[in-house]
Design a protein around this motif. Sequence first.
Motif, PDB file in Angstrom:
ATOM      1  N   ALA A  63      45.986  38.200  34.610  1.00  0.00           N
ATOM      2  CA  ALA A  63      46.759  38.457  35.828  1.00  0.00           C
ATOM      3  C   ALA A  63      46.467  39.834  36.394  1.00  0.00           C
ATOM      4  CB  ALA A  63      48.253  38.308  35.530  1.00  0.00           C
ATOM      5  N   GLY A  70      43.458  41.568  36.658  1.00  0.00           N
ATOM      6  CA  GLY A  70      42.064  41.904  36.959  1.00  0.00           C
ATOM      7  C   GLY A  70      41.271  42.296  35.731  1.00  0.00           C
ATOM      8  N   ARG A  96      38.494  36.906  37.313  1.00  0.00           N
ATOM      9  CA  ARG A  96      38.603  35.946  38.430  1.00  0.00           C
ATOM     10  C   ARG A  96      37.957  34.614  38.070  1.00  0.00           C
ATOM     11  NH1 ARG A  96      36.873  40.200  41.681  1.00  0.00           N
ATOM     12  NH2 ARG A  96      34.804  39.300  41.939  1.00  0.00           N
ATOM     13  N   PRO A 144      47.677  35.693  39.824  1.00  0.00           N
ATOM     14  CA  PRO A 144      46.879  36.924  39.815  1.00  0.00           C
ATOM     15  C   PRO A 144      47.562  38.075  40.541  1.00  0.00           C
ATOM     16  CG  PRO A 144      45.483  35.033  40.313  1.00  0.00           C
ATOM     17  CD  PRO A 144      46.912  34.550  40.356  1.00  0.00           C
ATOM     18  N   GLY A 145      47.693  39.182  39.830  1.00  0.00           N
ATOM     19  CA  GLY A 145      48.317  40.363  40.407  1.00  0.00           C
ATOM     20  C   GLY A 145      49.831  40.337  40.343  1.00  0.00           C
TER      21      GLY A 145
END
Lengths: 309, 309, 309, 309
Positions: free
Chosen positions: D211, D213, D230, D269-270
């Motif tokens: 999550a 990177g 990714r 993600p993020g």
Amino acid sequence: MDLSAIVADIAAEMADAPDRGRPADYIPPLAAVDPNRFGMAVIEADGTCHLAGDAEESFSIQSVSKVFALTLALGAVGDQLWKRVGREPSGSAFNSIVQLESEHGIPRNPFINAGAIVVADILLGRYEPREALGELLRFVRAAAGEDGIFIDENVAKAEQDTGFRNLALASYMRAFGNLHHDPHVTLGVYFHQCALAMSCRQLALAGRYLAAGGVNPTTGRNVVSAQRARRINALMLTCGHYDGSGEFAFRVGLPGKSGVGGGILAIAPGIASIAVWSPGLNERGNSQLGTVALERLVQRTGWSVFEPR
Amino acid sequence: MDLSAIVADIAAEMADAPDRGRPADYIPPLAAVDPNRFGMAVIEADGTCHLAGDAEESFSIQSVSKVFALTLALGAVGDQLWKRVGREPSGSAFNSIVQLESEHGIPRNPFINAGAIVVADILLGRYEPREALGELLRFVRAAAGEDGIFIDENVAKAEQDTGFRNLALASYMRAFGNLHHDPHVTLGVYFHQCALAMSCRQLALAGRYLAAGGVNPTTGRNVVSAQRARRINALMLTCGHYDGSGEFAFRVGLPGKSGVGGGILAIAPGIASIAVWSPGLNERGNSQLGTVALERLVQRTGWSVFEPR
Amino acid sequence: MDLSAIVADIAAEMADAPDRGRPADYIPPLAAVDPNRFGMAVIEADGTCHLAGDAEESFSIQSVSKVFALTLALGAVGDQLWKRVGREPSGSAFNSIVQLESEHGIPRNPFINAGAIVVADILLGRYEPREALGELLRFVRAAAGEDGIFIDENVAKAEQDTGFRNLALASYMRAFGNLHHDPHVTLGVYFHQCALAMSCRQLALAGRYLAAGGVNPTTGRNVVSAQRARRINALMLTCGHYDGSGEFAFRVGLPGKSGVGGGILAIAPGIASIAVWSPGLNERGNSQLGTVALERLVQRTGWSVFEPR
Amino acid sequence: MDLSAIVADIAAEMADAPDRGRPADYIPPLAAVDPNRFGMAVIEADGTCHLAGDAEESFSIQSVSKVFALTLALGAVGDQLWKRVGREPSGSAFNSIVQLESEHGIPRNPFINAGAIVVADILLGRYEPREALGELLRFVRAAAGEDGIFIDENVAKAEQDTGFRNLALASYMRAFGNLHHDPHVTLGVYFHQCALAMSCRQLALAGRYLAAGGVNPTTGRNVVSAQRARRINALMLTCGHYDGSGEFAFRVGLPGKSGVGGGILAIAPGIASIAVWSPGLNERGNSQLGTVALERLVQRTGWSVFEPR
């Protein structure tokens, strides 16, 4: 022309044949065989024996052994066997695993690898592993009336070292519940069975019961019933040459079973038991010259089962 | 027991058989046929004819027609035909499209639907559509020595209205370049061919050349060469009953071709041409009672090609 | 670096790219396209438009049209649509017929040919053929806010003349009952839909609703609900590039739909609608340079959906 | 509503859910798990942790471990790995052997069993078997920042006793040369890897690098590069739920990996790393309630990667 001359002529023709196919090379003992060998043995119903070429030389009969293992297993468990093995041509490469998936672990017939592995597993339901091989050896020796038939441990060992595709087949059928023993144990029997070493003469002798309505001509005793002999012949005709079975029936017209060692056992019911051997294989994995030799034999004798009687 | 009695007995046994299978119901004209019908005709090499049950009643021969179309196409183009059609059992349902994909549009044999559609397409390379059907009708009438054989337009029409699976097969082979004419045109010939209506007696008469080494016994002329007759018989044995071909060889042991209308043509080379009809089908799409009747006939006569001569 | 410069740079890099793939050549109008063409259009959420290369030139959008047809069909019948089409990646070539057999005529997703043919058939449940195409054209024009979008009759005609594989797919699904209209009629709509001619600019404009939570930014009205827009994007990501969908997600990381004409529509949700075009295809049938261009765009902008927000 | 309340609400809804799916029963340790369990852990980018239900209870993570093994193997051999494993969705059941045959022993992706077995085999190119498991354990513990993660020997043993389908896959790939070690040795590693026991909290902690990177938020060090993170997320989205991956992307819209023990790791993600666990499986072999819980979480938070940013 008499039969001896026909057999001799065919052997002479095969000696000069330019296109001999390619011997199997997946294990060293098979790769090492001289591709120029050719042998042929024809044993008539009355016992007359016609030999030509390397008919007395032992070779690895490989999948031809499936005929004898099937006969033995049918003797052991009868038609129960057909609950675990089908009777239809496979319609794909002899080692295909795809059909097992769509047909839930039941191999299509006893002459593809998967089917023969189940047959070996069925023998293990009756015998200990070593005993099963003893029974098979005893069966083949009795059928041939010869003691000089043996299992080539080198070949069996080489198969075991490289037989991952067969391990996949066996494990896969075990996952479906259609193998009852440890895959390695069943394959041990299977690989040894395929490592039977016989000459054309011995192989043709051993096949006589299939030409004689199930009777061993030497002893006069039934090896199998006449009906079962007919049925094994039917299976050989429809399934005996992997995905080249239709072609073999089309060109030769006899029940036959080939092996990757280059041998073929062919049966002319009531007439003769025939064995040929030449190590080079055609693109379907069947003996290139063995097939040609049988085609010529049938052309010159009219022995095709599709010939008007 | 003499042959007439055997045939009559079998017909009597079949009349009472409880398990008659299920007639095809994908088109109304087939669904409408009375499932209690059973007919049988056996014509010996000398021409003696044994009839029983509804042997004189016309039925839709459907895929049995593939034998006659193949014979006609081989006559037209010879062994070139085998560049576009294989000679191996299919190993899957008779209408499977999967094998066409992996084998680039070449059907496995001329007796599965895809193969028979290519055979029809080959005839169209020689004849106009209407002419091709005229030739086929002429061929069958000459083989049978009877003029009262016709094409049932109702059946052909019904097939055309619902034959989307065959349209898929034909279009697919067209995409691979193995159909040379518009799929609808080729299927027009194919559906009409399958709509041939014949009685058991007529069908057995028409099959005589396959039992007689290629010769039409009435005219004494070769319909096909002896070799080609043997080979068509071989194909019938290995591929004539869709994915039940192995089973038919195992149980009956004769070259045979079945149709979804419930008919079967079986050949005992040199001995007899046999036709049976009963509309109910088994799970493989072959006549349930027709198969049983042939099995009994062979048991009582010893006519299996796997029987010692 | 600002976005206009990024887009211009990528177009310049693509102009010199040596490995451009091979344009589709199965129909003359596609084979005739100049392989050196490359166009790119990026339209940001606020409407800012970045064009480069041949972004104003019309090309055949082919399978990209499946996104618009799906949107229209979902609007017409709602989630009922999913009874006739799956939502899973196909795991095989885009025109494979095998999966249809094992899955009884239900195509795996609406973006393989079979699935898109069913979508066209669903539209025919609501509209007459000509009307369906009118609706589609109206939909795309409204989404793009442009009237200069048309159907290239030459392309549609060429498809119809050679589309036997699609005819096979359609006929096959008809046989399973998953096509409700005559295959030729449904294919007529399908081939015309695929013959939509649009420029990159028009295509990116038409895709804005997928980047904007279902809303047409010009009109402010919902084309589809926000949930449905997300779901169409999900399908584009998992199924939008035939058997190269996993690769596209791995390298680019955006929902995208490719066409055999060399176009790709890609969506960066909330950020941009992107169209690229270059006629040469890679071995999976997707635009070679189009994919490279998108990969570079995402690397330089961080627009991948897998990028931390 | 704040996130803690959302997580608590979902857990409460799941406690009462009537349709809980069926737990895996192919090995006793999995069959013995209480089907009423449900746990959920959500760890935000800033480290805030939301737990609900049985979030602290250890369960067998099974195939979720494939994400960690893949990360480790990519670290060991880099993109060389992709020569032996594909990146495409499989389009068939997770244990299918068919695709291996047509694709010559190269599994479609690292998340189906065959692919994960190759990944284990790749680790064995670098480490001794015991060492490989030590490395994996060390990796997962470091990623989670917890030492209380272990391998359940009972589960590993049970898998080994019954894993004939995996033995078939491994042997089959060995036959194609795509397994470099003895199948039993590779499977030993694979079965132990799948027997990792973790709680939802531990699993969500371990997934944080995906999550963030590629960065472990505790240490601030890169576990993998941002690009690789990714890409692993892309693979999870397209291939993480076997033949239900398309459905999961459609309904949930997050990269996720499920295990037959009922666990799912999902990545926003993020934003967050999420783990859910409920033993009952749906018909595709993925956690029934786990999927529902994630679907609701995404609906209420707007975390779908297909949501406009």
